[in-house]
Design a protein around this motif. Structure first.
Motif, PDB file in Angstrom:
ATOM      1  N   LEU A 128       3.404 -30.038 -19.256  1.00  0.00           N
ATOM      2  CA  LEU A 128       2.171 -29.415 -18.778  1.00  0.00           C
ATOM      3  C   LEU A 128       1.999 -28.042 -19.427  1.00  0.00           C
ATOM      4  O   LEU A 128       2.960 -27.469 -19.953  1.00  0.00           O
TER       5      LEU A 128
ATOM      6  N   ARG B 201       6.063 -27.104 -17.331  1.00  0.00           N
ATOM      7  CA  ARG B 201       6.768 -28.081 -16.513  1.00  0.00           C
ATOM      8  C   ARG B 201       6.763 -29.456 -17.183  1.00  0.00           C
ATOM      9  O   ARG B 201       5.716 -29.918 -17.622  1.00  0.00           O
ATOM     10  N   PRO B 202       7.933 -30.119 -17.212  1.00  0.00           N
ATOM     11  CA  PRO B 202       7.978 -31.467 -17.774  1.00  0.00           C
ATOM     12  C   PRO B 202       7.372 -32.463 -16.788  1.00  0.00           C
ATOM     13  O   PRO B 202       7.443 -32.288 -15.571  1.00  0.00           O
ATOM     14  N   THR B 203       6.794 -33.526 -17.336  1.00  0.00           N
ATOM     15  CA  THR B 203       6.207 -34.578 -16.509  1.00  0.00           C
ATOM     16  C   THR B 203       6.099 -35.837 -17.355  1.00  0.00           C
ATOM     17  O   THR B 203       6.532 -35.863 -18.513  1.00  0.00           O
ATOM     18  N   THR B 204       5.542 -36.880 -16.773  1.00  0.00           N
ATOM     19  CA  THR B 204       5.182 -38.106 -17.475  1.00  0.00           C
ATOM     20  C   THR B 204       3.841 -38.564 -16.908  1.00  0.00           C
ATOM     21  O   THR B 204       3.348 -38.006 -15.919  1.00  0.00           O
TER      22      THR B 204
ATOM     23  N   GLU C 271       3.510 -41.031 -15.255  1.00  0.00           N
ATOM     24  CA  GLU C 271       3.816 -41.661 -13.971  1.00  0.00           C
ATOM     25  C   GLU C 271       3.058 -40.972 -12.830  1.00  0.00           C
ATOM     26  O   GLU C 271       2.625 -41.618 -11.880  1.00  0.00           O
ATOM     27  N   ALA C 272       2.861 -39.668 -12.956  1.00  0.00           N
ATOM     28  CA  ALA C 272       2.136 -38.908 -11.932  1.00  0.00           C
ATOM     29  C   ALA C 272       0.691 -39.391 -11.783  1.00  0.00           C
ATOM     30  O   ALA C 272       0.054 -39.144 -10.760  1.00  0.00           O
ATOM     31  N   TRP C 273       0.174 -40.086 -12.801  1.00  0.00           N
ATOM     32  CA  TRP C 273      -1.204 -40.570 -12.790  1.00  0.00           C
ATOM     33  C   TRP C 273      -1.271 -42.104 -12.794  1.00  0.00           C
ATOM     34  O   TRP C 273      -2.337 -42.667 -12.989  1.00  0.00           O
TER      35      TRP C 273
ATOM     36  N   PHE D 216      -2.437 -29.918 -20.881  1.00  0.00           N
ATOM     37  CA  PHE D 216      -1.033 -30.002 -21.247  1.00  0.00           C
ATOM     38  C   PHE D 216      -0.671 -28.970 -22.307  1.00  0.00           C
ATOM     39  O   PHE D 216      -1.538 -28.276 -22.837  1.00  0.00           O
TER      40      PHE D 216
END
Length: 159
Positions: A11, A15-18, A20-22, A93
């Motif tokens: 982001l 912060r790391p993310t994938t 998957e959050a969406w 992002f």
């Protein structure tokens, strides 16, 4: 095809993310730039987010500086610009590359799933758009010149 929901992302705040959050949402992935002639499309993207967000839709903006250096700022500067100038409520992002050997795996997968005109995989310019169905299928690719409001007819049936 690459499982889009598992690809690592960052982001704009680091912060790391994938994705998957969406998962389960209709997504519009857009490579963006703050100093481009298409930058006013942020307004149309925000309108899509406002109108379709409550129904399970999200715009995901990925700033990119590969096209004539039109996104030179830091991730924090880009986020501040998007918020102050266009009041975006969708995620912005960290800056990525969309073409070449350093292309982010997300954009590699998007381009493989939906090649451009005449089968080309390269992204031609800022504000190229990829529409992803709730199940992760990449269902359409739109040129930078395609205005966000023109996408309503493609988004609506996926909701």
């Amino acid at each position: 095809m690459t499982e889009l929901f598992t690809l690592p992302l960052v982001l704009g705040d680091g912060r790391p993310t994938t994705l998957e959050a969406w998962r389960g949402q209709v997504l519009l992935v857009v490579n963006t730039a703050s100093q481009c002639g298409f930058t006013p499309q942020y307004e149309g993207l925000q309108a899509l987010q406002r109108d379709f967000g409550p129904r399970g839709f999200s715009v995901l903006a990925f700033p990119c500086n590969q096209f004539r250096g039109q996104e030179p700022g830091s991730d924090a500067e880009i986020a501040a610009f998007c918020t102050s100038r266009f009041a975006v409520s969708f995620p912005v992002f960290a800056k990525v590359e969309v073409n070449g050997p350093g292309a982010h795996p997300l954009f590699q997968a998007l381009k493989a799933a939906q090649p451009g005109l005449l089968g080309t995989r390269a992204i031609k310019w800022n504000f190229s758009k990829f529409l992803i169905a709730r199940d992760g299928r990449v269902v359409a690719r739109f040129a930078p010149t395609t205005r966000p409001e023109a996408l309503r007819g493609a988004i609506e049936p996926l909701l």
